[in-house]
Scaffold this motif. Structure first.
Motif, PDB file in Angstrom:
ATOM      1  N   ARG A  33       1.418  -1.521   0.107  1.00  0.00           N
ATOM      2  CA  ARG A  33       0.001   0.377  -0.036  1.00  0.00           C
ATOM      3  C   ARG A  33       1.257   1.198  -0.118  1.00  0.00           C
ATOM      4  O   ARG A  33       2.336   0.844   0.156  1.00  0.00           O
ATOM      5  CB  ARG A  33      -0.459  -0.131   1.687  1.00  0.00           C
ATOM      6  CG  ARG A  33      -1.705  -0.747   1.295  1.00  0.00           C
ATOM      7  CD  ARG A  33      -3.667  -0.852   2.200  1.00  0.00           C
ATOM      8  NE  ARG A  33      -2.574  -1.251   3.627  1.00  0.00           N
ATOM      9  CZ  ARG A  33      -2.312  -1.827   4.377  1.00  0.00           C
ATOM     10  NH1 ARG A  33      -3.182  -3.582   3.433  1.00  0.00           N
ATOM     11  NH2 ARG A  33      -2.198  -2.835   4.938  1.00  0.00           N
ATOM     12  N   ALA A  34       0.347   2.290  -0.243  1.00  0.00           N
ATOM     13  CA  ALA A  34       0.761   3.495  -0.176  1.00  0.00           C
ATOM     14  C   ALA A  34       2.071   3.786  -0.889  1.00  0.00           C
ATOM     15  O   ALA A  34       3.127   4.427  -0.341  1.00  0.00           O
ATOM     16  CB  ALA A  34       1.073   3.877   0.882  1.00  0.00           C
ATOM     17  N   LEU A  35       1.839   2.577  -2.056  1.00  0.00           N
ATOM     18  CA  LEU A  35       3.898   2.256  -2.876  1.00  0.00           C
ATOM     19  C   LEU A  35       3.543   3.413  -4.235  1.00  0.00           C
ATOM     20  O   LEU A  35       2.219   4.026  -4.749  1.00  0.00           O
ATOM     21  CB  LEU A  35       3.653   1.713  -3.625  1.00  0.00           C
ATOM     22  CG  LEU A  35       4.532   0.365  -2.393  1.00  0.00           C
ATOM     23  CD1 LEU A  35       4.344  -0.837  -3.020  1.00  0.00           C
ATOM     24  CD2 LEU A  35       5.488   1.069  -1.482  1.00  0.00           C
ATOM     25  N   PRO A  36       4.721   4.403  -5.417  1.00  0.00           N
ATOM     26  CA  PRO A  36       5.122   4.652  -5.817  1.00  0.00           C
ATOM     27  C   PRO A  36       4.173   3.414  -7.139  1.00  0.00           C
ATOM     28  O   PRO A  36       4.092   2.789  -6.895  1.00  0.00           O
ATOM     29  CB  PRO A  36       5.777   5.586  -6.314  1.00  0.00           C
ATOM     30  CG  PRO A  36       6.659   4.813  -5.342  1.00  0.00           C
ATOM     31  CD  PRO A  36       5.688   4.225  -4.241  1.00  0.00           C
ATOM     32  N   ARG A  37       3.879   4.036  -8.723  1.00  0.00           N
ATOM     33  CA  ARG A  37       4.090   3.478  -9.631  1.00  0.00           C
ATOM     34  C   ARG A  37       5.201   2.612  -9.643  1.00  0.00           C
ATOM     35  O   ARG A  37       6.243   2.353  -9.265  1.00  0.00           O
ATOM     36  CB  ARG A  37       4.425   3.813 -10.773  1.00  0.00           C
ATOM     37  CG  ARG A  37       3.768   3.309 -11.559  1.00  0.00           C
ATOM     38  CD  ARG A  37       3.565   3.880 -13.286  1.00  0.00           C
ATOM     39  NE  ARG A  37       3.338   2.933 -14.300  1.00  0.00           N
ATOM     40  CZ  ARG A  37       2.911   3.129 -15.540  1.00  0.00           C
ATOM     41  NH1 ARG A  37       3.676   4.810 -15.770  1.00  0.00           N
ATOM     42  NH2 ARG A  37       3.372   2.775 -16.397  1.00  0.00           N
ATOM     43  N   LYS A  54       1.669 -12.633  -8.415  1.00  0.00           N
ATOM     44  CA  LYS A  54       0.462 -12.496  -7.264  1.00  0.00           C
ATOM     45  C   LYS A  54       1.434 -11.310  -6.893  1.00  0.00           C
ATOM     46  O   LYS A  54       0.285 -10.241  -6.270  1.00  0.00           O
ATOM     47  CB  LYS A  54       1.075 -13.388  -6.766  1.00  0.00           C
ATOM     48  CG  LYS A  54       0.472 -13.588  -5.332  1.00  0.00           C
ATOM     49  CD  LYS A  54       1.248 -14.863  -4.158  1.00  0.00           C
ATOM     50  CE  LYS A  54       0.576 -14.648  -3.375  1.00  0.00           C
ATOM     51  NZ  LYS A  54       1.044 -15.651  -2.396  1.00  0.00           N
ATOM     52  N   MET A  55       2.842 -10.727  -6.864  1.00  0.00           N
ATOM     53  CA  MET A  55       2.636  -8.879  -6.297  1.00  0.00           C
ATOM     54  C   MET A  55       1.769  -8.148  -6.794  1.00  0.00           C
ATOM     55  O   MET A  55       1.674  -7.113  -5.985  1.00  0.00           O
ATOM     56  CB  MET A  55       4.187  -9.175  -5.957  1.00  0.00           C
ATOM     57  CG  MET A  55       5.174  -8.111  -5.918  1.00  0.00           C
ATOM     58  SD  MET A  55       6.738  -7.294  -5.513  1.00  0.00           S
ATOM     59  CE  MET A  55       6.321  -6.633  -7.463  1.00  0.00           C
ATOM     60  N   VAL A  56       2.075  -7.659  -8.142  1.00  0.00           N
ATOM     61  CA  VAL A  56       1.643  -7.454  -9.175  1.00  0.00           C
ATOM     62  C   VAL A  56       0.320  -7.193  -8.700  1.00  0.00           C
ATOM     63  O   VAL A  56      -0.522  -5.950  -8.722  1.00  0.00           O
ATOM     64  CB  VAL A  56       1.732  -6.947 -10.454  1.00  0.00           C
ATOM     65  CG1 VAL A  56       0.644  -6.496 -11.333  1.00  0.00           C
ATOM     66  CG2 VAL A  56       3.216  -6.955 -11.195  1.00  0.00           C
ATOM     67  N   ALA A  61      -4.870  -4.238  -5.970  1.00  0.00           N
ATOM     68  CA  ALA A  61      -5.723  -5.219  -4.934  1.00  0.00           C
ATOM     69  C   ALA A  61      -5.608  -3.598  -3.921  1.00  0.00           C
ATOM     70  O   ALA A  61      -6.290  -3.204  -3.310  1.00  0.00           O
ATOM     71  CB  ALA A  61      -5.757  -6.131  -4.730  1.00  0.00           C
ATOM     72  N   ALA A  62      -4.243  -3.076  -4.137  1.00  0.00           N
ATOM     73  CA  ALA A  62      -3.738  -2.799  -2.605  1.00  0.00           C
ATOM     74  C   ALA A  62      -4.560  -1.275  -2.540  1.00  0.00           C
ATOM     75  O   ALA A  62      -3.958   0.073  -2.718  1.00  0.00           O
ATOM     76  CB  ALA A  62      -2.646  -2.700  -1.540  1.00  0.00           C
ATOM     77  N   GLY A  63      -4.068  -1.164  -3.854  1.00  0.00           N
ATOM     78  CA  GLY A  63      -4.665   0.442  -4.333  1.00  0.00           C
ATOM     79  C   GLY A  63      -3.362   1.078  -5.531  1.00  0.00           C
ATOM     80  O   GLY A  63      -3.165   2.096  -5.751  1.00  0.00           O
TER      81      GLY A  63
END
Length: 104
Positions: A33-37, A54-56, A61-63
């Motif tokens: 969450r709250a990561l840049p692109r 899976k990570m992507v 899903a976390a926005g």
């Protein structure tokens, strides 16, 4: 290229005293969450490809704005071999992403 047993051995050595689920060992275990692109460039022949996908998906899903760029015949660290057409394509795509992100 190590197989799955070799990778498990390397992960245990790399982890040291940390539990294998620690997010410092694999981003897929973090909240993302709250990561840049995020732009992931991955070879589909790499044993870690399912984790990258899976990570992507988890980041999305976390926005987080996240994308995966898959290269069917590429292997781990393929972008480090500039003689490969897949490497040149991935680096060109990375340039596009950076140009777009830094355009004023």
């Amino acid at each position: 290229m190590p197989g799955s047993e070799g990778l498990r051995w390397a992960v245990r050595r790399w982890a040291g005293d940390q539990p294998l689920q620690h997010p410092w060992l694999s981003a897929v275990n973090d909240s993302l969450r709250a990561l840049p692109r995020i732009s992931v460039f991955h070879g589909e022949r790499d044993i870690l490809c399912p984790d990258a996908e899976k990570m992507v998906a988890k980041a999305k899903a976390a926005g987080t704005d996240a994308e995966i760029n898959l290269y069917p015949d590429a292997f781990h660290l393929f972008v480090g071999v500039p003689q490969l057409s897949e490497s040149r394509a991935a680096l060109a795509r990375a340039r596009e992403i950076i140009k777009t992100a830094t355009a004023i």
